[in-house]
Design an enzyme around this catalytic site. Structure first.
Site, PDB file in Angstrom:
ATOM      1  N   CYS A  54       0.946  -1.348   0.307  1.00 16.76           N
ATOM      2  CA  CYS A  54       0.054  -0.248   0.256  1.00 16.76           C
ATOM      3  C   CYS A  54       1.009   0.935  -0.482  1.00 16.76           C
ATOM      4  O   CYS A  54       2.028   1.848   0.641  1.00 16.76           O
ATOM      5  CB  CYS A  54      -1.047   0.528   0.900  1.00 16.76           C
ATOM      6  SG  CYS A  54      -2.286   1.455   1.560  1.00 16.76           S
ATOM      7  N   CYS A  84       0.380   4.732   6.440  1.00 21.36           N
ATOM      8  CA  CYS A  84      -0.466   4.798   8.269  1.00 21.36           C
ATOM      9  C   CYS A  84       0.854   3.881   9.210  1.00 21.36           C
ATOM     10  O   CYS A  84       0.787   3.180   8.582  1.00 21.36           O
ATOM     11  CB  CYS A  84      -1.302   4.253   8.214  1.00 21.36           C
ATOM     12  SG  CYS A  84      -2.202   4.778   6.572  1.00 21.36           S
ATOM     13  N   CYS A 115       0.466   0.478  10.434  1.00 20.49           N
ATOM     14  CA  CYS A 115      -0.049  -0.972   9.432  1.00 20.49           C
ATOM     15  C   CYS A 115       0.771  -2.010   8.497  1.00 20.49           C
ATOM     16  O   CYS A 115       1.617  -0.782   8.339  1.00 20.49           O
ATOM     17  CB  CYS A 115      -1.246  -0.143   8.450  1.00 20.49           C
ATOM     18  SG  CYS A 115      -1.470  -1.298   6.905  1.00 20.49           S
ATOM     19  N   CYS A 155     -16.362  -9.759   5.332  1.00 21.52           N
ATOM     20  CA  CYS A 155     -15.872  -8.458   5.159  1.00 21.52           C
ATOM     21  C   CYS A 155     -14.781  -8.471   4.580  1.00 21.52           C
ATOM     22  O   CYS A 155     -13.722  -9.170   4.605  1.00 21.52           O
ATOM     23  CB  CYS A 155     -15.462  -7.574   6.137  1.00 21.52           C
ATOM     24  SG  CYS A 155     -14.422  -6.105   5.936  1.00 21.52           S
ATOM     25  N   CYS A 213     -19.445  -6.687   3.651  1.00 22.27           N
ATOM     26  CA  CYS A 213     -18.896  -5.273   4.021  1.00 22.27           C
ATOM     27  C   CYS A 213     -17.074  -5.345   3.313  1.00 22.27           C
ATOM     28  O   CYS A 213     -17.122  -6.687   2.907  1.00 22.27           O
ATOM     29  CB  CYS A 213     -18.301  -5.495   5.400  1.00 22.27           C
ATOM     30  SG  CYS A 213     -17.848  -4.238   5.592  1.00 22.27           S
ATOM     31  N   CYS A 220     -19.737   2.033   8.594  1.00 20.78           N
ATOM     32  CA  CYS A 220     -19.135   0.876   9.669  1.00 20.78           C
ATOM     33  C   CYS A 220     -17.312   1.943   9.855  1.00 20.78           C
ATOM     34  O   CYS A 220     -17.162   2.109   9.361  1.00 20.78           O
ATOM     35  CB  CYS A 220     -18.240  -0.614   9.301  1.00 20.78           C
ATOM     36  SG  CYS A 220     -17.175  -1.144   9.991  1.00 20.78           S
ATOM     37  N   ARG A 252     -18.090  -2.895  18.289  1.00 22.64           N
ATOM     38  CA  ARG A 252     -17.012  -3.987  17.393  1.00 22.64           C
ATOM     39  C   ARG A 252     -16.306  -3.998  18.624  1.00 22.64           C
ATOM     40  O   ARG A 252     -15.440  -3.070  17.765  1.00 22.64           O
ATOM     41  CB  ARG A 252     -16.716  -4.192  15.898  1.00 22.64           C
ATOM     42  CG  ARG A 252     -16.196  -5.285  15.677  1.00 22.64           C
ATOM     43  CD  ARG A 252     -16.123  -5.641  14.512  1.00 22.64           C
ATOM     44  NE  ARG A 252     -17.865  -5.496  13.468  1.00 22.64           N
ATOM     45  CZ  ARG A 252     -17.925  -4.987  12.883  1.00 22.64           C
ATOM     46  NH1 ARG A 252     -16.664  -4.641  11.857  1.00 22.64           N
ATOM     47  NH2 ARG A 252     -18.969  -5.319  12.620  1.00 22.64           N
TER      48      ARG A 252
HETATM   49  N1  SAM Z   1      -7.424   0.342   3.548  1.00 22.89           N
HETATM   50  C1  SAM Z   1      -7.661   0.980   4.248  1.00 22.89           C
HETATM   51  C2  SAM Z   1      -8.362   1.613   4.441  1.00 22.89           C
HETATM   52  O1  SAM Z   1      -7.238   2.102   5.449  1.00 22.89           O
HETATM   53  O2  SAM Z   1      -9.649   1.846   5.040  1.00 22.89           O
HETATM   54  C3  SAM Z   1      -8.694  -0.636   4.391  1.00 22.89           C
HETATM   55  C4  SAM Z   1      -8.150  -1.741   5.541  1.00 22.89           C
HETATM   56  S1  SAM Z   1      -6.847  -0.847   6.689  1.00 22.89           S
HETATM   57  C5  SAM Z   1      -5.917  -2.244   6.522  1.00 22.89           C
HETATM   58  C6  SAM Z   1      -9.047  -0.880   7.715  1.00 22.89           C
HETATM   59  C7  SAM Z   1      -8.182  -0.155   8.919  1.00 22.89           C
HETATM   60  O3  SAM Z   1      -7.387  -1.812   9.576  1.00 22.89           O
HETATM   61  C8  SAM Z   1      -7.469   0.602   9.005  1.00 22.89           C
HETATM   62  O4  SAM Z   1      -8.385   2.133   9.371  1.00 22.89           O
HETATM   63  C9  SAM Z   1      -7.242   0.503  10.692  1.00 22.89           C
HETATM   64  O5  SAM Z   1      -7.803   1.311  11.441  1.00 22.89           O
HETATM   65  C10 SAM Z   1      -7.553  -0.689  10.931  1.00 22.89           C
HETATM   66  N2  SAM Z   1      -5.362  -1.894  11.248  1.00 22.89           N
HETATM   67  C11 SAM Z   1      -4.888  -1.653  10.116  1.00 22.89           C
HETATM   68  N3  SAM Z   1      -4.314  -1.963  11.290  1.00 22.89           N
HETATM   69  C12 SAM Z   1      -3.729  -2.183  12.314  1.00 22.89           C
HETATM   70  C13 SAM Z   1      -3.448  -2.425  13.750  1.00 22.89           C
HETATM   71  N4  SAM Z   1      -1.720  -3.417  12.790  1.00 22.89           N
HETATM   72  N5  SAM Z   1      -3.703  -2.591  14.203  1.00 22.89           N
HETATM   73  C14 SAM Z   1      -5.190  -2.636  14.619  1.00 22.89           C
HETATM   74  N6  SAM Z   1      -5.860  -1.507  14.097  1.00 22.89           N
HETATM   75  C15 SAM Z   1      -5.026  -1.496  12.436  1.00 22.89           C
HETATM   76  C1  DTB Z   2     -11.443  -2.024  11.791  1.00 25.81           C
HETATM   77  O1  DTB Z   2     -11.531  -1.676  11.902  1.00 25.81           O
HETATM   78  N1  DTB Z   2     -10.573  -3.301  11.513  1.00 25.81           N
HETATM   79  C2  DTB Z   2     -10.469  -4.386  11.284  1.00 25.81           C
HETATM   80  C3  DTB Z   2     -11.530  -3.954   9.661  1.00 25.81           C
HETATM   81  N2  DTB Z   2     -11.528  -3.317   9.960  1.00 25.81           N
HETATM   82  C4  DTB Z   2     -11.530  -3.677   8.793  1.00 25.81           C
HETATM   83  C5  DTB Z   2      -9.132  -4.764  10.282  1.00 25.81           C
HETATM   84  C6  DTB Z   2      -8.562  -4.945  11.474  1.00 25.81           C
HETATM   85  C7  DTB Z   2      -6.744  -5.163  10.752  1.00 25.81           C
HETATM   86  C8  DTB Z   2      -5.395  -5.194  11.758  1.00 25.81           C
HETATM   87  C9  DTB Z   2      -4.373  -5.737  11.085  1.00 25.81           C
HETATM   88  C10 DTB Z   2      -4.315  -6.441  10.279  1.00 25.81           C
HETATM   89  O2  DTB Z   2      -4.553  -7.972  11.110  1.00 25.81           O
HETATM   90  O3  DTB Z   2      -3.051  -6.656   9.010  1.00 25.81           O
HETATM   91 FE1  SF4 Z   3      -2.373   1.332   3.597  1.00 18.37          FE
HETATM   92 FE2  SF4 Z   3      -3.096  -0.018   5.901  1.00 18.37          FE
HETATM   93 FE3  SF4 Z   3      -3.353   2.458   5.319  1.00 18.37          FE
HETATM   94 FE4  SF4 Z   3      -4.840   0.545   4.615  1.00 18.37          FE
HETATM   95  S1  SF4 Z   3      -4.504   1.256   7.221  1.00 18.37           S
HETATM   96  S2  SF4 Z   3      -4.347   2.734   3.323  1.00 18.37           S
HETATM   97  S3  SF4 Z   3      -3.900  -0.609   3.986  1.00 18.37           S
HETATM   98  S4  SF4 Z   3      -1.389   1.830   4.874  1.00 18.37           S
END
Ligand code: SAM
Ligand code: DTB
Ligand code: SF4
Length: 325
Positions: A51, A55, A58, A95, A127, A187, A259
């Site tokens: 990506c 973030c 992430c 989802c 979702c 959501c 959730r």
């Molecule tokens: N890329 C899209 C976005 O950012 O909206 C969708 C996928 S992203 C992984 C969805 C959500 O997962 C993020 O907004 C964040 O709140 C959550 N997330 C990602 N990495 C995480 C982590 N290490 N711990 C907890 N939540 C996480």
């Molecule tokens: C949300 O709030 N939590 C989920 C879902 N929406 C997409 C994602 C959590 C991701 C945790 C890190 C991972 O497994 O990559």
């Molecule tokens: Fe990309 Fe992760 Fe940020 Fe979603 S949360 S935009 S997958 S870097």
């Protein structure tokens, strides 16, 4: 539904002594929700890693070295097989997550629309979480049968720029507006453990509870600390902070599904029970979230048995609507 909460009002609730706060949240939970029921959602990462965003939490951001295998968009049939398996294990919401900054109008999007149609035909609430969406894309997803779209505000507006610099808070809110306009269920929630202050947590809850309509679903994630990300050494989220956050969300958004999202793999059953007591009524099931571990279906089934919980049926809002009409 009260959408004019002030920060002062939310602060007062948030700062209530913990046991009193849990009691108040549990009371309102009983008034608005069936406390025996927990919504079970299964997540699948349909496009993983690589990506372009930054973030800080992430594992899927290309710029961090997290050792993740990058995977292109999955095939529709593979996704549908996974959804069917999840449905047979008791999930009512499926989802699909894509590590995109935003949805683009290309063949990948067409394939996602086909996936949405397919999962909808399985009788599950579908979702997606795929980054930013335009109004037109949201309408196309709705037409394909999308039930909900996940797009988290993640933290407060003030703390946001410390966590993500490649897009703005307003971008996030714009997408939420596009989702709402298309008639898709919203959501949106966030993460705790990002180094934010209590004020930031209150600010995030303020943003969510003062949207024109409360999100139907608010995920509260505890940061999963992934090696290689800038937040890898953050302290583990305290369970009491999680409980306080869930209870406050429940009290200010009584009709919303709150959730208990990421972080369950590091929580005991007793800790999760406290979260349910405080008003959480939805979880992600399956041994993986998107890329990180989550309790297995079997472990969650055993927990449901122990606590006397049952999975909520799909499309319950509509079914209640039908009875009322
Ligand atoms: N890329 C899209 C976005 O950012 O909206 C969708 C996928 S992203 C992984 C969805 C959500 O997962 C993020 O907004 C964040 O709140 C959550 N997330 C990602 N990495 C995480 C982590 N290490 N711990 C907890 N939540 C996480
Ligand atoms: C949300 O709030 N939590 C989920 C879902 N929406 C997409 C994602 C959590 C991701 C945790 C890190 C991972 O497994 O990559
Ligand atoms: Fe990309 Fe992760 Fe940020 Fe979603 S949360 S935009 S997958 S870097």
């Amino acid at each position: 539904m009260k959408t004019n909460w002030t920060k002062a009002e939310i602060t007062e609730i948030y700062k209530t002594p913990l046991l009193e706060l849990i009691y108040q949240a549990a009371t309102i939970h009983r008034e608005y929700q069936d406390t025996a029921e927990v919504q079970v959602c299964t997540l699948l990462s349909i496009k993983t890693g690589g990506c372009p965003e930054d973030c800080a939490y992430c594992p899927q951001a290309a710029r961090y070295n997290t050792g993740l295998d990058v995977q292109a968009l999955m095939q529709k049939d593979e996704v549908l097989a996974y959804a069917e398996k999840a449905r047979n294990a008791g999930s009512t919401r499926f989802c699909m997550g894509a590590a995109w900054r935003e949805v683009r109008d290309n063949r990948d999007f067409d394939r996602v629309l086909e996936m949405v149609k397919g999962v909808n035909e399985l009788g599950m609430e579908v979702c997606c979480t795929m980054g930013m969406l335009t109004e037109e894309q949201a309408a196309k997803l709705f037409d394909a049968g999308l039930y909900a779209y996940n797009h988290n505000v993640d933290t407060s507006q003030e703390h946001y720029t410390d966590i993500i610099t490649t897009r703005t808070y307003d971008d996030r809110l714009k997408t939420l507006g596009n989702v709402r306009k298309a008639g898709i269920s919203v959501c949106s929630g966030g993460i705790i453990g990002l180094g934010e202050s209590h004020e930031d947590r209150i600010g995030m809850l303020h943003t969510l509870s003062t949207l024109p309509k409360h999100p139907e679903s608010v995920p509260i994630n505890a940061l999963v600390r992934v090696k290689g990300t800038p937040l890898q050494d953050n302290p583990k989220v305290d369970i009491w902070d999680m409980v306080r956050m869930i209870a406050t969300a429940r009290l200010i958004m009584p009709q919303t599904m709150v959730r208990l999202s990421a972080g369950r793999a590091e929580m005991s059953i007793a800790e999760q029970a406290l979260c349910f007591m405080a008003g959480a009524n939805s979880i992600f099931a399956g041994d993986k979230l998107l890329t990180t571990p989550n309790p297995s279906f079997d472990a969650d089934n055993a927990m449901f048995q122990l606590l006397g919980l049952k999975p909520r049926q799909a499309f319950k809002e509509e079914k209640i609507g039908e009875v009322v009409v």
